[in-house]
Design a protein around this motif. Structure first.
Motif, mmCIF file in Angstrom:
data_model
loop_
_atom_site.group_PDB
_atom_site.id
_atom_site.type_symbol
_atom_site.label_atom_id
_atom_site.label_comp_id
_atom_site.label_asym_id
_atom_site.label_seq_id
_atom_site.Cartn_x
_atom_site.Cartn_y
_atom_site.Cartn_z
ATOM 1 N N ARG A 140 0.838 -1.188 0.000
ATOM 2 C CA ARG A 140 0.000 0.000 0.000
ATOM 3 C C ARG A 140 0.885 1.255 0.000
ATOM 4 O O ARG A 140 1.855 1.346 0.778
ATOM 5 C CB ARG A 140 -0.906 0.024 1.230
ATOM 6 C CG ARG A 140 -1.942 -1.087 1.260
ATOM 7 C CD ARG A 140 -3.008 -0.825 0.211
ATOM 8 N NE ARG A 140 -3.988 -1.900 0.191
ATOM 9 C CZ ARG A 140 -5.029 -1.932 -0.647
ATOM 10 N NH1 ARG A 140 -5.183 -0.960 -1.527
ATOM 11 N NH2 ARG A 140 -5.862 -2.930 -0.617
ATOM 12 N N TYR A 141 0.544 2.205 -0.863
ATOM 13 C CA TYR A 141 1.340 3.430 -0.967
ATOM 14 C C TYR A 141 0.958 4.386 0.151
ATOM 15 O O TYR A 141 -0.220 4.600 0.434
ATOM 16 C CB TYR A 141 1.124 4.095 -2.317
ATOM 17 C CG TYR A 141 1.812 5.434 -2.429
ATOM 18 C CD1 TYR A 141 3.191 5.523 -2.611
ATOM 19 C CD2 TYR A 141 1.073 6.611 -2.320
ATOM 20 C CE1 TYR A 141 3.817 6.751 -2.694
ATOM 21 C CE2 TYR A 141 1.690 7.847 -2.408
ATOM 22 C CZ TYR A 141 3.072 7.902 -2.598
ATOM 23 O OH TYR A 141 3.698 9.143 -2.664
ATOM 24 N N ARG A 142 2.005 4.945 0.792
ATOM 25 C CA ARG A 142 1.819 6.000 1.777
ATOM 26 C C ARG A 142 2.854 7.093 1.504
ATOM 27 O O ARG A 142 4.041 6.799 1.294
ATOM 28 C CB ARG A 142 1.982 5.475 3.208
ATOM 29 C CG ARG A 142 0.891 4.506 3.634
ATOM 30 C CD ARG A 142 0.882 4.313 5.140
ATOM 31 N NE ARG A 142 2.183 3.901 5.657
ATOM 32 C CZ ARG A 142 2.470 3.872 6.966
ATOM 33 N NH1 ARG A 142 1.548 4.236 7.861
ATOM 34 N NH2 ARG A 142 3.666 3.480 7.364
ATOM 35 N N SER A 143 2.406 8.290 1.511
ATOM 36 C CA SER A 143 3.305 9.417 1.217
ATOM 37 C C SER A 143 4.330 9.579 2.350
ATOM 38 O O SER A 143 4.111 9.112 3.471
ATOM 39 C CB SER A 143 2.492 10.705 1.063
ATOM 40 O OG SER A 143 1.826 11.013 2.282
ATOM 41 N N PRO A 144 5.454 10.215 2.066
ATOM 42 C CA PRO A 144 6.481 10.412 3.120
ATOM 43 C C PRO A 144 5.954 11.168 4.324
ATOM 44 O O PRO A 144 6.328 10.865 5.462
ATOM 45 C CB PRO A 144 7.588 11.190 2.402
ATOM 46 C CG PRO A 144 7.420 10.824 0.965
ATOM 47 C CD PRO A 144 5.941 10.660 0.758
ATOM 48 N N LEU A 145 5.044 12.122 4.108
ATOM 49 C CA LEU A 145 4.494 12.876 5.237
ATOM 50 C C LEU A 145 3.652 11.976 6.135
ATOM 51 O O LEU A 145 3.768 12.032 7.365
ATOM 52 C CB LEU A 145 3.664 14.054 4.705
ATOM 53 C CG LEU A 145 2.997 14.941 5.764
ATOM 54 C CD1 LEU A 145 4.058 15.590 6.641
ATOM 55 C CD2 LEU A 145 2.112 16.007 5.089
ATOM 56 N N ILE A 146 2.831 11.132 5.527
ATOM 57 C CA ILE A 146 1.995 10.214 6.324
ATOM 58 C C ILE A 146 2.860 9.219 7.078
ATOM 59 O O ILE A 146 2.614 8.913 8.246
ATOM 60 C CB ILE A 146 0.991 9.490 5.415
ATOM 61 C CG1 ILE A 146 0.044 10.495 4.755
ATOM 62 C CG2 ILE A 146 0.210 8.445 6.183
ATOM 63 C CD1 ILE A 146 -0.817 11.264 5.728
ATOM 64 N N ARG A 147 3.907 8.728 6.450
ATOM 65 C CA ARG A 147 4.800 7.793 7.130
ATOM 66 C C ARG A 147 5.512 8.466 8.302
ATOM 67 O O ARG A 147 5.679 7.867 9.365
ATOM 68 C CB ARG A 147 5.832 7.233 6.152
ATOM 69 C CG ARG A 147 5.244 6.237 5.164
ATOM 70 C CD ARG A 147 6.347 5.334 4.606
ATOM 71 N NE ARG A 147 7.444 6.093 4.014
ATOM 72 C CZ ARG A 147 7.478 6.510 2.746
ATOM 73 N NH1 ARG A 147 6.463 6.228 1.922
ATOM 74 N NH2 ARG A 147 8.514 7.175 2.289
ATOM 75 N N MET A 148 5.922 9.705 8.117
ATOM 76 C CA MET A 148 6.604 10.413 9.195
ATOM 77 C C MET A 148 5.657 10.670 10.365
ATOM 78 O O MET A 148 6.023 10.469 11.530
ATOM 79 C CB MET A 148 7.174 11.735 8.669
ATOM 80 C CG MET A 148 7.986 12.511 9.712
ATOM 81 S SD MET A 148 8.662 14.060 9.059
ATOM 82 C CE MET A 148 7.141 14.951 8.703
ATOM 83 N N ILE A 149 4.416 11.106 10.057
ATOM 84 C CA ILE A 149 3.450 11.377 11.142
ATOM 85 C C ILE A 149 3.115 10.100 11.902
ATOM 86 O O ILE A 149 3.075 10.075 13.135
ATOM 87 C CB ILE A 149 2.185 12.033 10.563
ATOM 88 C CG1 ILE A 149 2.521 13.427 10.007
ATOM 89 C CG2 ILE A 149 1.094 12.122 11.620
ATOM 90 C CD1 ILE A 149 1.360 14.078 9.271
ATOM 91 N N SER A 150 2.872 9.006 11.178
ATOM 92 C CA SER A 150 2.536 7.742 11.844
ATOM 93 C C SER A 150 3.723 7.213 12.638
ATOM 94 O O SER A 150 3.555 6.637 13.723
ATOM 95 C CB SER A 150 2.101 6.720 10.806
ATOM 96 O OG SER A 150 3.149 6.447 9.901
#
Length: 365
Positions: free
Chosen positions: A170-180
């Motif tokens: 599943r694709y997740r943007s770098p911003l979403i990965r950093m926040i999570s």
């Protein structure tokens, strides 16, 4: 002691009037009252005992009926409903390259489902899913799409199903990965959570088992040399429809309805059986009807036998009379011929012959 007691009684009542008119009536009255109370107590004990026995029988019948209803539903559920899912670990194998640490072949594995009995139910559709736990590593994020293939084989190693499906993380943007990552960092630090994604790949959407060729082995292959994964599992899940879907998704409601239906029919059968066996008049009436039917059949059989014997006897008598008549006629003809030979052949003798003698003589000539 007994003599002393009699002497004291004689001293108080020498004529025996007190004993006759006071003591004996009082003793009889006391005994009658005691017998009456004792009989009533015995009747009450008998009624209470009978009441307890009836209540015990009723409780036993109720418990037995409820147990039968539950047992019938449980037996039907066990026979009708297949196992919901089967999960097997998939141990991937590959050959490593000598120059690099990457695999030189595709990861593949052989999964043995069963060896003795049939695992899947015949006629039930199943979903075959391969779950891959992939870490969110840079190599996996750059991997893109890859193919997952599976083969279903029976106990003779004959191919019964083959399918390949594409998959990717599943694709997740770098911003979403950093926040999570920042939000879940305490769990990551404590080891309660890991950074990976579970990628489910549905190989077969509706696989149907065959009775003559049950599936015993599954061969799984991931067609990618750069993929990284923690674990791979094979999950076979039943795809219920119709009544099985209702029983699986609403088990309490289906159990209540089924047990209530079983209770209704069991009570109907129980009440009808109680009504028939408690009153034996129907059995006596059935015996009377059976006796009447057997008597009628015996009378008809005897009448048929008598009529056939009488008809045979009449035919025998008629044939016997016919034979007697023929013998008498032949004898008369012989006598007439003898008389003709003995008599003279004069015109007077010819005239004296009777017409019958003339006829017989002409037939003889």
């Amino acid at each position: 002691m007994n003599f002393l007691l009699r002497f004291i009684v004689f001293c108080f009542d020498p004529l025996g009037l007190g004993r006759r008119f006071i003591v004996r009536p009082a003793v009889n009255l006391t005994l009658n009252v005691y017998d009456r109370f004792r009989s009533k107590a015995d009747e009450k004990v008998d009624t209470i005992r009978e009441l307890v026995l009836r209540l015990g029988l009723i409780a036993f019948a109720v418990v037995l009926i409820i147990w039968l209803a539950v047992f019938f539903y449980a037996a039907f559920y066990y026979v009708y409903m297949p196992p919901i899912s089967h999960t097997r670990p998939v141990h991937m194998q590959f050959k490593t390259c000598l120059e690099t640490s990457t695999p030189c072949t595709f990861p593949h594995a052989h999964v043995s489902l069963t060896k003795k009995q049939q695992l899947l139910m015949v006629g039930q559709a199943y979903k075959v899913i391969v779950n891959i736990d992939m870490p969110e590593s840079p190599q996996n994020l750059e991997l893109g799409m890859f193919m997952v293939c599976a083969e279903m084989r029976d106990y003779d190693s004959m191919l019964r199903g083959h399918s390949c499906r594409s998959a990717m993380m599943r694709y997740r943007s770098p911003l979403i990965r950093m926040i999570s990552t920042w939000a879940l960092s305490p769990l990551y630090v404590l080891g309660w959570k890991e950074e990976f994604q579970k990628v489910p790949v549905e190989i077969f959407s509706r696989y149907l088992e065959e009775r003559q060729h049950p599936i015993t082995d599954v061969y799984v292959e991931i067609q990618s040399q750069k993929i990284q994964f923690y674990t791979v599992t094979l999950h076979i899940e039943a795809d219920f429809t119709g009544l099985r879907y209702i029983m699986f998704n609403w088990p309490i409601l289906s159990a209540i309805v089924a047990i209530s239906t079983n209770l209704f029919f069991i009570l109907v059968v129980f009440l009808l059986s109680w009504y028939h066996w408690s009153d034996a008049t129907w059995l006596h009436n059935l015996q009377i009807r059976y006796a009447r039917l057997t008597n009628q059949l015996q009378k008809k059989a005897s009448s048929v036998i008598l009529s056939s014997s009488s008809s045979l006897r009449d035919e025998d008598e008629l044939s016997f009379l016919d034979e007697k008549y023929e013998i008498a006629e032949v004898g008369a003809n012989i006598e007439d011929l003898q008389l003709d030979k003995a008599s003279d052949k004069t015109p007077e003798s010819l005239e004296a012959q009777t017409p019958r003698q003339r006829k017989v003589k002409e037939q003889a000539q």
